[in-house]
Write an enzyme that holds these catalytic residues in place. Structure first.
Site, PDB file in Angstrom:
ATOM      1  N   SER A  61     -51.405   2.362 -39.893  1.00 53.21           N
ATOM      2  CA  SER A  61     -50.816   3.424 -39.057  1.00 53.21           C
ATOM      3  C   SER A  61     -50.062   4.408 -39.938  1.00 53.21           C
ATOM      4  O   SER A  61     -49.158   3.998 -40.667  1.00 53.21           O
ATOM      5  CB  SER A  61     -49.818   2.838 -38.055  1.00 53.21           C
ATOM      6  OG  SER A  61     -50.500   2.332 -36.964  1.00 53.21           O
ATOM      7  N   GLY A 156     -59.469  10.736 -32.482  1.00 58.54           N
ATOM      8  CA  GLY A 156     -60.519  11.388 -31.691  1.00 58.54           C
ATOM      9  C   GLY A 156     -61.571  12.039 -32.570  1.00 58.54           C
ATOM     10  O   GLY A 156     -61.806  11.629 -33.711  1.00 58.54           O
ATOM     11  N   TYR A 206     -59.858   4.742 -28.281  1.00 55.21           N
ATOM     12  CA  TYR A 206     -58.458   4.885 -27.869  1.00 55.21           C
ATOM     13  C   TYR A 206     -58.257   6.268 -27.255  1.00 55.21           C
ATOM     14  O   TYR A 206     -57.850   6.400 -26.114  1.00 55.21           O
ATOM     15  CB  TYR A 206     -57.551   4.686 -29.096  1.00 55.21           C
ATOM     16  CG  TYR A 206     -56.079   4.635 -28.779  1.00 55.21           C
ATOM     17  CD1 TYR A 206     -55.368   3.442 -28.847  1.00 55.21           C
ATOM     18  CD2 TYR A 206     -55.379   5.790 -28.422  1.00 55.21           C
ATOM     19  CE1 TYR A 206     -54.014   3.391 -28.546  1.00 55.21           C
ATOM     20  CE2 TYR A 206     -54.031   5.743 -28.131  1.00 55.21           C
ATOM     21  CZ  TYR A 206     -53.356   4.560 -28.192  1.00 55.21           C
ATOM     22  OH  TYR A 206     -52.019   4.527 -27.903  1.00 55.21           O
TER      23      TYR A 206
HETATM   24  C1  LIG Z   1     -50.913   7.502 -29.770  1.00 53.76           C
HETATM   25  C2  LIG Z   1     -51.638   6.513 -30.629  1.00 53.76           C
HETATM   26  C3  LIG Z   1     -51.039   5.289 -30.914  1.00 53.76           C
HETATM   27  C4  LIG Z   1     -51.688   4.345 -31.720  1.00 53.76           C
HETATM   28  N1  LIG Z   1     -51.073   3.135 -31.992  1.00 53.76           N
HETATM   29  C5  LIG Z   1     -51.699   2.236 -32.781  1.00 53.76           C
HETATM   30  C6  LIG Z   1     -51.080   0.982 -33.078  1.00 53.76           C
HETATM   31  O1  LIG Z   1     -49.971   0.686 -32.636  1.00 53.76           O
HETATM   32  N2  LIG Z   1     -51.761   0.112 -33.865  1.00 53.76           N
HETATM   33  C7  LIG Z   1     -52.997   0.410 -34.369  1.00 53.76           C
HETATM   34  O2  LIG Z   1     -53.578  -0.412 -35.073  1.00 53.76           O
HETATM   35  N3  LIG Z   1     -53.606   1.589 -34.098  1.00 53.76           N
HETATM   36  C8  LIG Z   1     -52.990   2.489 -33.332  1.00 53.76           C
HETATM   37  N4  LIG Z   1     -53.602   3.697 -33.047  1.00 53.76           N
HETATM   38  C9  LIG Z   1     -54.944   3.982 -33.621  1.00 53.76           C
HETATM   39  C10 LIG Z   1     -56.073   3.726 -32.617  1.00 53.76           C
HETATM   40  O3  LIG Z   1     -56.094   2.376 -32.217  1.00 53.76           O
HETATM   41  C11 LIG Z   1     -57.431   4.104 -33.229  1.00 53.76           C
HETATM   42  O4  LIG Z   1     -57.687   3.262 -34.337  1.00 53.76           O
HETATM   43  C12 LIG Z   1     -57.505   5.545 -33.683  1.00 53.76           C
HETATM   44  O5  LIG Z   1     -56.814   6.405 -32.778  1.00 53.76           O
HETATM   45  C13 LIG Z   1     -58.938   6.048 -33.822  1.00 53.76           C
HETATM   46  O6  LIG Z   1     -59.658   5.867 -32.620  1.00 53.76           O
HETATM   47  P1  LIG Z   1     -59.845   6.995 -31.482  1.00 53.76           P
HETATM   48  O7  LIG Z   1     -60.419   8.205 -32.159  1.00 53.76           O
HETATM   49  O8  LIG Z   1     -60.764   6.368 -30.481  1.00 53.76           O
HETATM   50  O9  LIG Z   1     -58.489   7.280 -30.935  1.00 53.76           O
HETATM   51  C14 LIG Z   1     -52.977   4.644 -32.251  1.00 53.76           C
HETATM   52  C15 LIG Z   1     -53.569   5.888 -31.953  1.00 53.76           C
HETATM   53  C16 LIG Z   1     -52.926   6.819 -31.169  1.00 53.76           C
HETATM   54  C17 LIG Z   1     -53.589   8.148 -30.894  1.00 53.76           C
END
Ligand SMILES: Cc1cc2nc3c(=O)[nH]c(=O)nc-3n(C[C@H](O)[C@H](O)[C@H](O)COP(=O)(O)O)c2cc1C
Length: 233
Positions: A61, A156, A206
């Site tokens: 993160s 995203g 996510y």
């Molecule tokens: C607001 C937000 C909070 C997130 N919190 C975490 C977290 O606590 N732990 C984690 O491993 N990934 C966290 N992520 C990452 C997501 O799980 C994911 O790996 C990342 O956003 C890429 O996927 P996506 O494009 O589908 O969002 C977070 C992402 C966002 C946008």
């Protein structure tokens, strides 16, 4: 966690559907110093592994200062070993353990983490977290607007290309010895098919879930069903 699991179990009793698989993702927060990280992850593991069908160690993160330094092999090896030992000891079973990595790792570092995962007998890798990059992502906002948004992780669509690249690299490097969960910019059924074709065992989303709401996954599944029907003719 206990309350969440209780509610899931009650739901499955009510609906007759199986309780969904519960993956537990652990990471340190900014109040924990880097030198205390292993102890903190072990504490989280002790508390949460009993509820986990699988456990993910998040070292990627960008929003927690210093966290991504734990991806360096010298830090990652003792951390993952300690979590793995604690998870299995506290539950008396093998808890599948995965590590979640950033899209910003250099290719050589992605491969090094895959090697480490294999060496430690980990079950898999989750790829990827959000990116700290801003260049070459096809962003349409002006530089000023982007700067004004601050230095957090970007998720995203913009992370899609690198996330797919990292997945392909991991699959090529690890063969079928690791379970790969692909995440990053997955929005449509076509995205899911692309990830499965590139070697993902599981696919997560996510941002799309956030923007499209709780029925997003159901829409994806309907899309996949349709696509499978088209293939079968
Ligand atoms: C607001 C937000 C909070 C997130 N919190 C975490 C977290 O606590 N732990 C984690 O491993 N990934 C966290 N992520 C990452 C997501 O799980 C994911 O790996 C990342 O956003 C890429 O996927 P996506 O494009 O589908 O969002 C977070 C992402 C966002 C946008």
């Amino acid at each position: 966690m206990a309350a969440t699991l209780q509610s899931l179990s009650e739901q499955s009793l009510k609906t007759g559907l199986e309780r969904p698989i519960v993956g537990v993702n652990i990471g340190k927060t900014k109040v924990v110093d880097l030198e205390d990280a292993v102890e903190d992850y072990v504490t989280s593991t002790r508390a949460l592994a009993p509820y986990a069908d699988y456990l993910v160690v998040n070292v990627s993160s960008p929003n927690t200062p210093g966290l991504r330094q734990l991806q360096e092999l010298d830090s990652l090896r003792p951390l993952l070993s300690a979590v793995r030992e604690e998870a299995d000891a506290v539950t008396g079973r093998h808890v599948p353990l995965l590590v979640k990595i950033a899209p910003d790792l250099a290719d050589a570092d992605v491969q090094a983490v895959a090697e480490l995962a294999l060496d430690l007998g980990l079950d898999g890798i989750v790829a990827t977290n959000t990116t700290i990059a801003r260049e070459s992502l096809g962003l349409r906002s002006s530089e000023d607007e982007i700067t004004a948004c601050g230095a957090g992780g970007l998720s995203g669509r913009p992370v899609r290309r690198r996330s797919l690249e990292v997945l392909k690299m991991l699959r090529q490097h690890a063969g079928d010895r690791l379970t790969l969960i692909s995440v990053g910019g997955v929005t449509t059924p076509e995205d899911v098919i692309e990830r499965l074709d590139a070697g993902a065992d599981l696919v997560q989303g996510y941002t799309a879930f956030l923007y499209e709401g709780p029925f997003w996954a159901a829409r994806i599944n309907r899309g996949l069903k349709k696509a499978a029907r088209r293939v079968r003719g």
